[in-house]
Design an enzyme around this catalytic site. Structure first.
Site, short mmCIF file in Angstrom:
data_model
loop_
_atom_site.label_atom_id
_atom_site.label_comp_id
_atom_site.label_asym_id
_atom_site.label_seq_id
_atom_site.Cartn_x
_atom_site.Cartn_y
_atom_site.Cartn_z
N HIS A 25 52.08 39.14 58.94
CA HIS A 25 53.34 38.95 59.66
C HIS A 25 53.06 38.69 61.14
O HIS A 25 53.63 37.76 61.74
CB HIS A 25 54.22 40.19 59.50
N GLU A 26 52.18 39.49 61.72
CA GLU A 26 51.86 39.31 63.13
C GLU A 26 51.07 38.02 63.37
O GLU A 26 51.19 37.40 64.43
CB GLU A 26 51.08 40.52 63.65
N HIS A 29 53.34 35.27 64.11
CA HIS A 29 53.75 35.15 65.51
C HIS A 29 52.60 34.61 66.37
O HIS A 29 52.80 33.81 67.29
CB HIS A 29 54.17 36.51 66.06
#
Length: 443
Positions: A25-26, A29
């Site tokens: 998920h990170e 980003h």
């Protein structure tokens, strides 16, 4: 292998899966931020004290002590103070101080040449891509895992092979001693059908699925029909007459349906007295996206009604009411479910592993949809701020006004802290409920 060890392995498997999902998920980003030349100072998995870290280029990568999330730090998340162009202004107001401190932290690592690499200077569409990168990654993981589940393992489906034959005709809610005179043979028992018989035709029609067969049986009450089965390589034909029997009405969720008053529903249909064997049946690639869409729809339904669902969890945790099996659960509850699945020794190992993969797919869909809630500190809150910034710039342009500049999302920090406290409270409640009143998924 002992059930306790299997339970632990199930918990560990899902824990690792959750950690990897958070890390990716990170990454969702991190990658677009670096693509758009924003200087990323930290990529961390977890919160609290740093357990391990290593710097690669301009970014520090590391692990924190509390593995309940992660974050990516980008310079210039908040614009400078609008009035004087500085980062910090003197103020006696608590809310103003919060915003000022946040601006200071966001700009303290900005060095010479970084002025064009700050987050707040990005075009709105780039801000949105960076913030949607995390949820998009979880959606991708969920779809991939759904594909592995459907195309690799398959879906547990009823086959046309008989698993069991009921001896006695029994009304719903009643029991009969099979050795007593009160035991009236079911049509299947009377016809001599046996477990492991594979049904090939019913009333002269070829049987291709159990659902198809069930429909024909239910519509044939009182009618004498022929049934053909394969038994040990031989073809056996018998005559059966399905009896009219009150059977449970099964809803779309696979559970017995209830009427408006909460009473279990039944209907009178044809009945033979046979049950189907189940097997994992691999699905085509075309089934993956519809299944993923159905999972996303179910998760979204829970999140849309989250306040009501959480209230239901609180009521169940402090009363005798049972937990809603379709309600929210914490990581503790997820671990417990994973452990119970892994410890089911009477279920084939392949089916247990498939269930754990499906559980991880659902968790990733939940992470994606939950993070899209338009409230800070969630990703959806940053997206909402970027959309507001774009809208007010368009309005200013339409009316010939000066560009209002980047939206100072630091002003929303008081709301952010309130939401963060509520999320922590919800997490604590769910963990407590999963300990004292766990969800019962397996009866």
């Amino acid at each position: 292998m002992s059930p306790v060890l299997l339970f632990i392995l199930g918990v560990v498997f899902v824990a690792i899966g959750i950690a990897v999902s958070i890390a990716l998920h990170e990454v969702g980003h991190l990658l677009p931020a670096k693509l758009f030349k924003v200087r990323v100072t930290k990529y961390m998995i977890g919160f609290g004290p740093t357990v391990w870290s290593r710097k690669r280029g301009e970014t520090e990568y590391g692990l924190k002590a509390i593995p309940l999330g992660g974050y990516v730090s980008m310079i210039g998340m908040y614009p400078p103070n609008k009035e004087d162009g500085t980062v910090r202004t003197s103020s006696t107001g608590m809310f103003q101080s919060l915003a000022s401190d946040a601006r200071s932290l966001a700009h303290e690592e900005i060095g010479p040449g970084d002025e064009k690499r700050v987050f707040y200077r990005l075009p709105v569409w780039r801000k949105i891509i960076i913030m949607l990168g995390g949820p998009a990654m979880n959606l991708l993981i969920g779809v991939v895992l759904t594909g592995v589940l459907l195309m690799g393992f398959g879906v547990a489906s009823q086959t046309t092979t008989i698993a069991d034959v009921s001896k006695c005709q029994v009304k719903a809610g009643e029991t009969v001693d099979p050795n007593s005179a009160a035991c009236k043979l079911t049509p299947a028992a009377a016809a001599g059908l046996k477990p492991n018989d594979t049904i090939t035709s019913f009333d002269g029609k070829a049987v291709t699925s159990w659902d198809e067969l069930t429909g024909w049986i239910r519509a044939s009450a009182g009618k004498q029909v022929s049934i053909t089965v394969q038994r040990g390589g031989a073809t056996v034909t018998a005559t059966v007459t399905p009896v009219l029997s009150s059977r449970p009405v099964i809803g779309a969720d696979g559970r017995q349906a209830k009427d408006a008053g909460g009473k279990l529903q039944y209907q009178d249909v044809g009945f033979l007295g046979i049950g189907a064997q189940t097997a994992l049946v691999q699905q085509p690639a075309s089934a993956v996206l519809p299944m993923a869409g159905e999972n996303i729809k179910q998760v979204a339904g829970v999140i849309v009604n989250l306040p009501d669902r959480v209230a239901g969890v609180a009521k169940a945790a402090f009363s005798e009411e049972p937990r809603d099996p379709n309600g929210p659960i914490s990581v503790v509850g997820v671990g417990r479910v994973a452990g119970e699945v892994a410890a089911m020794e009477d279920v084939p190992l392949q089916s247990r592993f498939a269930a754990l993969v499906g559980l991880l797919a659902g968790l990733n869909f939940a992470l994606a949809i939950f993070n899209l809630i338009p409230l800070l500190p969630l990703d959806g809150g940053h997206v909402a701020g970027a959309l507001y910034e774009g809208a007010r710039r368009q309005v200013a342009k339409l009316f010939g006004r000066p560009d209002p500049g980047a939206f100072d999302i630091a002003k929303m920090l008081p709301v952010t802290y309130v939401v963060a406290v509520l999320l922590m409270g919800m997490g604590a409640l769910l963990i407590y409920a999963d300990i004292v009143k766990p969800v019962n998924l397996f009866g």
